[in-house]
Design a protein around this motif. Structure first.
Motif, mmCIF file in Angstrom:
data_model
loop_
_atom_site.group_PDB
_atom_site.id
_atom_site.type_symbol
_atom_site.label_atom_id
_atom_site.label_comp_id
_atom_site.label_asym_id
_atom_site.label_seq_id
_atom_site.Cartn_x
_atom_site.Cartn_y
_atom_site.Cartn_z
ATOM 1 N N GLU A 180 10.042 27.560 5.481
ATOM 2 C CA GLU A 180 11.496 27.349 5.476
ATOM 3 C C GLU A 180 11.834 25.878 5.680
ATOM 4 O OE1 GLU A 180 13.474 29.856 8.320
ATOM 5 O OE2 GLU A 180 12.622 31.682 7.452
ATOM 6 N N VAL A 181 11.073 25.206 6.525
ATOM 7 C CA VAL A 181 11.310 23.784 6.782
ATOM 8 C C VAL A 181 10.793 22.926 5.633
ATOM 9 C CG1 VAL A 181 10.690 21.835 8.281
ATOM 10 C CG2 VAL A 181 11.373 24.023 9.289
ATOM 11 N N THR A 182 9.548 23.125 5.236
ATOM 12 C CA THR A 182 8.938 22.224 4.249
ATOM 13 C C THR A 182 9.596 22.289 2.873
ATOM 14 O OG1 THR A 182 7.212 23.844 3.699
ATOM 15 C CG2 THR A 182 6.689 22.208 5.400
ATOM 16 N N THR A 183 10.061 23.463 2.479
ATOM 17 C CA THR A 183 10.637 23.592 1.134
ATOM 18 C C THR A 183 12.020 22.959 1.006
ATOM 19 O OG1 THR A 183 11.402 25.838 1.648
ATOM 20 C CG2 THR A 183 9.282 25.622 0.502
ATOM 21 N N LYS A 184 12.607 22.538 2.108
ATOM 22 C CA LYS A 184 13.910 21.861 2.059
ATOM 23 C C LYS A 184 13.790 20.420 1.566
ATOM 24 C CE LYS A 184 15.225 22.041 6.302
ATOM 25 N NZ LYS A 184 15.977 22.069 7.572
ATOM 26 N N PHE A 185 12.581 19.887 1.587
ATOM 27 C CA PHE A 185 12.401 18.467 1.323
ATOM 28 C C PHE A 185 11.755 18.187 -0.030
ATOM 29 C CE2 PHE A 185 12.455 19.061 5.904
ATOM 30 C CZ PHE A 185 13.481 18.188 6.247
ATOM 31 N N ARG A 186 12.115 17.035 -0.590
ATOM 32 C CA ARG A 186 11.543 16.621 -1.871
ATOM 33 C C ARG A 186 10.162 16.021 -1.687
ATOM 34 N NH1 ARG A 186 16.010 12.931 -4.242
ATOM 35 N NH2 ARG A 186 14.104 11.944 -4.965
ATOM 36 N N SER A 187 9.881 15.497 -0.506
ATOM 37 C CA SER A 187 8.579 14.882 -0.227
ATOM 38 C C SER A 187 7.456 15.902 -0.350
ATOM 39 C CB SER A 187 8.562 14.313 1.194
ATOM 40 O OG SER A 187 9.470 13.259 1.325
ATOM 41 N N THR A 188 6.266 15.415 -0.702
ATOM 42 C CA THR A 188 5.090 16.282 -0.650
ATOM 43 C C THR A 188 4.643 16.339 0.805
ATOM 44 O OG1 THR A 188 3.572 14.455 -1.081
ATOM 45 C CG2 THR A 188 4.324 15.718 -2.986
ATOM 46 N N ILE A 189 4.238 17.525 1.228
ATOM 47 C CA ILE A 189 3.795 17.725 2.600
ATOM 48 C C ILE A 189 2.474 18.460 2.543
ATOM 49 C CG2 ILE A 189 4.361 18.705 4.856
ATOM 50 C CD1 ILE A 189 7.344 18.645 3.943
ATOM 51 N N GLN A 190 1.447 17.810 3.083
ATOM 52 C CA GLN A 190 0.118 18.404 3.109
ATOM 53 C C GLN A 190 -0.319 18.564 4.561
ATOM 54 O OE1 GLN A 190 -1.779 15.345 0.588
ATOM 55 N NE2 GLN A 190 -2.391 17.077 -0.701
ATOM 56 N N ILE A 191 -1.071 19.633 4.820
ATOM 57 C CA ILE A 191 -1.535 19.908 6.173
ATOM 58 C C ILE A 191 -2.946 20.478 6.090
ATOM 59 C CG2 ILE A 191 -0.588 22.259 6.283
ATOM 60 C CD1 ILE A 191 0.351 21.533 9.179
ATOM 61 N N GLY A 192 -3.738 20.219 7.093
ATOM 62 C CA GLY A 192 -5.095 20.765 7.084
ATOM 63 C C GLY A 192 -5.977 20.090 8.115
ATOM 64 N N ARG A 193 -7.262 20.257 7.909
ATOM 65 C CA ARG A 193 -8.269 19.673 8.812
ATOM 66 C C ARG A 193 -9.046 18.603 8.060
ATOM 67 N NH1 ARG A 193 -9.186 25.380 9.859
ATOM 68 N NH2 ARG A 193 -8.272 25.924 11.860
ATOM 69 N N GLY A 194 -9.035 17.397 8.584
ATOM 70 C CA GLY A 194 -9.783 16.303 7.952
ATOM 71 C C GLY A 194 -9.356 16.070 6.520
ATOM 72 N N ASP A 195 -10.325 16.165 5.602
ATOM 73 C CA ASP A 195 -10.027 15.956 4.184
ATOM 74 C C ASP A 195 -9.670 17.251 3.465
ATOM 75 O OD1 ASP A 195 -10.385 13.219 4.294
ATOM 76 O OD2 ASP A 195 -12.542 13.357 3.902
ATOM 77 N N HIS A 196 -9.759 18.386 4.144
ATOM 78 C CA HIS A 196 -9.387 19.674 3.549
ATOM 79 C C HIS A 196 -7.891 19.903 3.786
ATOM 80 C CE1 HIS A 196 -8.907 24.147 3.542
ATOM 81 N NE2 HIS A 196 -9.475 23.930 2.370
ATOM 82 N N LEU A 197 -7.086 19.409 2.851
ATOM 83 C CA LEU A 197 -5.632 19.493 2.965
ATOM 84 C C LEU A 197 -5.077 20.482 1.960
ATOM 85 C CD1 LEU A 197 -4.884 15.694 3.291
ATOM 86 C CD2 LEU A 197 -4.931 17.377 5.129
ATOM 87 N N ILE A 198 -4.027 21.172 2.374
ATOM 88 C CA ILE A 198 -3.370 22.128 1.479
ATOM 89 C C ILE A 198 -1.881 21.778 1.394
ATOM 90 C CG2 ILE A 198 -5.034 23.967 1.887
ATOM 91 C CD1 ILE A 198 -1.737 24.425 3.496
ATOM 92 N N ASP A 199 -1.209 22.358 0.428
ATOM 93 C CA ASP A 199 0.228 22.181 0.238
ATOM 94 C C ASP A 199 0.961 22.987 1.310
ATOM 95 O OD1 ASP A 199 2.852 22.032 -0.623
ATOM 96 O OD2 ASP A 199 2.469 22.889 -2.602
ATOM 97 N N ALA A 200 1.701 22.307 2.171
ATOM 98 C CA ALA A 200 2.417 22.973 3.261
ATOM 99 C C ALA A 200 3.644 23.743 2.772
ATOM 100 C CB ALA A 200 2.820 21.970 4.327
ATOM 101 N N LYS A 201 3.832 23.815 1.461
ATOM 102 C CA LYS A 201 4.919 24.605 0.884
ATOM 103 C C LYS A 201 4.381 25.889 0.258
ATOM 104 C CE LYS A 201 7.636 20.463 -0.006
ATOM 105 N NZ LYS A 201 8.401 19.672 -0.963
#
Length: 89
Positions: free
Chosen positions: A24-45
């Protein structure tokens, strides 16, 4: 681009309900938002990717926000984590 970390401090971790609130929070924004551990990042949307992270309490996650509203997006995501996803303890 902002590259920082956020700690999972809510009792149940990044489970379905918490992931839904994060979406609900991440999809409000135009910015790309990635989350994860180290280099294993996923799309937070992406709800499925969030659920597959398996981030329990005590997990430190890397958070990368990039785009025109990155400062506001970062502030809202960090506030959500700090508020323990508004779950009753």
């Amino acid at each position: 681009m902002i590259d920082t970390t956020v700690d999972v401090i809510n009792k149940l971790g990044l489970h379905a309900r918490a992931s839904g609130k994060l979406i609900e929070v991440t999809t409000k924004f135009r910015s790309t938002i990635q989350i994860g551990r180290g280099d294993h990042l996923i799309d937070a949307k992406n709800i499925m990717a969030l659920l597959m992270l398996g981030a329990g309490i005590g997990t430190t996650l890397r958070l990368i926000v990039n785009g025109p509203d990155e400062e506001l997006a970062l502030a809202e995501v960090k506030a959500l984590f700090a508020a323990k996803f508004y779950e009753a303890e």
